[in-house]
Design a protein around this motif. Structure first.
Motif, PDB file in Angstrom:
ATOM      1  N   GLY A  53       0.745  -1.253   0.000  1.00  0.00           N
ATOM      2  CA  GLY A  53       0.000   0.000   0.000  1.00  0.00           C
ATOM      3  C   GLY A  53       0.770   1.294   0.000  1.00  0.00           C
ATOM      4  O   GLY A  53       0.188   2.348   0.249  1.00  0.00           O
ATOM      5  N   TYR A  54       2.049   1.263  -0.266  1.00  0.00           N
ATOM      6  CA  TYR A  54       2.816   2.497  -0.333  1.00  0.00           C
ATOM      7  C   TYR A  54       2.994   2.938  -1.781  1.00  0.00           C
ATOM      8  O   TYR A  54       3.285   2.124  -2.655  1.00  0.00           O
ATOM      9  N   THR A  55       2.820   4.231  -2.034  1.00  0.00           N
ATOM     10  CA  THR A  55       3.159   4.824  -3.316  1.00  0.00           C
ATOM     11  C   THR A  55       4.562   5.386  -3.157  1.00  0.00           C
ATOM     12  O   THR A  55       4.812   6.170  -2.241  1.00  0.00           O
ATOM     13  N   VAL A  56       5.466   4.964  -4.018  1.00  0.00           N
ATOM     14  CA  VAL A  56       6.871   5.350  -3.889  1.00  0.00           C
ATOM     15  C   VAL A  56       7.270   6.191  -5.085  1.00  0.00           C
ATOM     16  O   VAL A  56       7.142   5.769  -6.230  1.00  0.00           O
ATOM     17  N   SER A  57       7.751   7.395  -4.798  1.00  0.00           N
ATOM     18  CA  SER A  57       8.226   8.296  -5.847  1.00  0.00           C
ATOM     19  C   SER A  57       9.744   8.179  -5.941  1.00  0.00           C
ATOM     20  O   SER A  57      10.457   8.484  -4.979  1.00  0.00           O
ATOM     21  N   LEU A  58      10.217   7.712  -7.102  1.00  0.00           N
ATOM     22  CA  LEU A  58      11.657   7.604  -7.336  1.00  0.00           C
ATOM     23  C   LEU A  58      12.218   8.855  -7.994  1.00  0.00           C
ATOM     24  O   LEU A  58      13.436   9.046  -8.033  1.00  0.00           O
ATOM     25  N   GLY A  59      11.361   9.685  -8.541  1.00  0.00           N
ATOM     26  CA  GLY A  59      11.822  10.868  -9.263  1.00  0.00           C
ATOM     27  C   GLY A  59      12.453  10.475 -10.593  1.00  0.00           C
ATOM     28  O   GLY A  59      11.927   9.628 -11.308  1.00  0.00           O
ATOM     29  N   GLU A  60      13.577  11.057 -10.908  1.00  0.00           N
ATOM     30  CA  GLU A  60      14.302  10.792 -12.155  1.00  0.00           C
ATOM     31  C   GLU A  60      14.858   9.376 -12.168  1.00  0.00           C
ATOM     32  O   GLU A  60      14.877   8.687 -11.157  1.00  0.00           O
ATOM     33  N   ARG A  79       7.065  -0.221   9.135  1.00  0.00           N
ATOM     34  CA  ARG A  79       6.458  -1.444   9.684  1.00  0.00           C
ATOM     35  C   ARG A  79       6.736  -1.547  11.177  1.00  0.00           C
ATOM     36  O   ARG A  79       5.863  -1.943  11.945  1.00  0.00           O
ATOM     37  N   GLU A  80       7.975  -1.223  11.589  1.00  0.00           N
ATOM     38  CA  GLU A  80       8.325  -1.254  13.014  1.00  0.00           C
ATOM     39  C   GLU A  80       7.437  -0.293  13.806  1.00  0.00           C
ATOM     40  O   GLU A  80       7.085  -0.563  14.949  1.00  0.00           O
ATOM     41  N   LEU A  81       7.075   0.842  13.173  1.00  0.00           N
ATOM     42  CA  LEU A  81       6.230   1.846  13.822  1.00  0.00           C
ATOM     43  C   LEU A  81       4.740   1.563  13.616  1.00  0.00           C
ATOM     44  O   LEU A  81       3.892   2.346  14.043  1.00  0.00           O
ATOM     45  N   GLU A  82       4.444   0.433  12.975  1.00  0.00           N
ATOM     46  CA  GLU A  82       3.083   0.000  12.678  1.00  0.00           C
ATOM     47  C   GLU A  82       2.299   1.018  11.854  1.00  0.00           C
ATOM     48  O   GLU A  82       1.101   1.214  12.038  1.00  0.00           O
ATOM     49  N   LYS A  83       2.991   1.661  10.929  1.00  0.00           N
ATOM     50  CA  LYS A  83       2.356   2.580   9.972  1.00  0.00           C
ATOM     51  C   LYS A  83       1.981   1.775   8.743  1.00  0.00           C
ATOM     52  O   LYS A  83       2.701   0.882   8.322  1.00  0.00           O
ATOM     53  N   GLU A  84       0.844   2.108   8.163  1.00  0.00           N
ATOM     54  CA  GLU A  84       0.384   1.386   6.975  1.00  0.00           C
ATOM     55  C   GLU A  84       0.018   2.367   5.883  1.00  0.00           C
ATOM     56  O   GLU A  84      -0.675   3.343   6.128  1.00  0.00           O
ATOM     57  N   GLY A  85       0.495   2.081   4.672  1.00  0.00           N
ATOM     58  CA  GLY A  85       0.165   2.892   3.510  1.00  0.00           C
ATOM     59  C   GLY A  85       0.728   4.291   3.577  1.00  0.00           C
ATOM     60  O   GLY A  85       1.386   4.679   4.533  1.00  0.00           O
ATOM     61  N   GLY A  86       0.512   5.038   2.500  1.00  0.00           N
ATOM     62  CA  GLY A  86       1.001   6.393   2.424  1.00  0.00           C
ATOM     63  C   GLY A  86       1.979   6.540   1.281  1.00  0.00           C
ATOM     64  O   GLY A  86       2.084   5.673   0.410  1.00  0.00           O
ATOM     65  N   THR A  95      17.740  11.549   1.953  1.00  0.00           N
ATOM     66  CA  THR A  95      16.750  12.233   2.779  1.00  0.00           C
ATOM     67  C   THR A  95      15.336  11.854   2.327  1.00  0.00           C
ATOM     68  O   THR A  95      14.589  12.688   1.803  1.00  0.00           O
ATOM     69  N   PRO A  96      14.937  10.595   2.520  1.00  0.00           N
ATOM     70  CA  PRO A  96      13.597  10.169   2.119  1.00  0.00           C
ATOM     71  C   PRO A  96      12.543  10.833   2.995  1.00  0.00           C
ATOM     72  O   PRO A  96      12.815  11.233   4.138  1.00  0.00           O
ATOM     73  N   THR A  97      11.340  10.954   2.444  1.00  0.00           N
ATOM     74  CA  THR A  97      10.233  11.507   3.228  1.00  0.00           C
ATOM     75  C   THR A  97       9.052  10.536   3.167  1.00  0.00           C
ATOM     76  O   THR A  97       8.906   9.762   2.219  1.00  0.00           O
ATOM     77  N   TYR A  98       8.212  10.608   4.183  1.00  0.00           N
ATOM     78  CA  TYR A  98       7.015   9.783   4.277  1.00  0.00           C
ATOM     79  C   TYR A  98       5.827  10.677   4.586  1.00  0.00           C
ATOM     80  O   TYR A  98       5.897  11.555   5.455  1.00  0.00           O
ATOM     81  N   SER A  99       4.741  10.455   3.890  1.00  0.00           N
ATOM     82  CA  SER A  99       3.473  11.131   4.163  1.00  0.00           C
ATOM     83  C   SER A  99       2.420  10.059   4.367  1.00  0.00           C
ATOM     84  O   SER A  99       2.190   9.247   3.457  1.00  0.00           O
ATOM     85  N   PRO A 100       1.783  10.026   5.527  1.00  0.00           N
ATOM     86  CA  PRO A 100       0.764   9.003   5.774  1.00  0.00           C
ATOM     87  C   PRO A 100      -0.446   9.205   4.872  1.00  0.00           C
ATOM     88  O   PRO A 100      -0.701  10.305   4.386  1.00  0.00           O
ATOM     89  N   SER A 101      -1.202   8.131   4.676  1.00  0.00           N
ATOM     90  CA  SER A 101      -2.450   8.212   3.917  1.00  0.00           C
ATOM     91  C   SER A 101      -3.442   9.072   4.674  1.00  0.00           C
ATOM     92  O   SER A 101      -3.499   9.048   5.897  1.00  0.00           O
TER      93      SER A 101
END
Length: 103
Positions: A53-60, A79-86, A95-101
């Motif tokens: 359920g994750y949308t991953v942006s790789l950019g170029e 997963r360790e933080l029990e976050k799902e999707g986003g 410097t990856p970023t995460y935005s929850p659903s």
């Protein structure tokens, strides 16, 4: 717009080159099965959809290996933080970023 089990439609040699490199790196990292969909319609903004359920942006198309490693690391931590999707953005793998659903 192609999905697993369908014939792959690549409209340019650039898309073909990106797909070959991406597939090779996914294989090397052992995560082909984690990916449900690849969107190469905009080669400046490559997108993956993971089976969990994750949308991953790789950019170029540069630094695909580093970007995929960053995605794998971020997914493991989520997963360790029990976050799902986003959305996970690894266009700058250091410097990856995460935005929850938004539900």
């Amino acid at each position: 717009g192609d999905h697993a089990g369908q014939t792959l439609t690549l409209t340019s040699t650039i898309q073909q080159s990106i797909f070959e490199n991406l597939f090779l790196e996914l294989k090397v990292l052992g995560c082909i099965a984690d990916i449900q969909e690849v969107d190469l319609s905009n080669t400046s903004s490559i997108l993956l959809l993971t089976r969990d359920g994750y949308t991953v942006s790789l950019g170029e198309r540069d630094r695909i290996h580093a970007k995929l490693r960053s995605m794998l690391y971020v997914r493991e931590k989520l997963r360790e933080l029990e976050k799902e999707g986003g959305a996970i953005n690894v266009s700058v793998p250091e410097t990856p970023t995460y935005s929850p659903s938004v539900n």
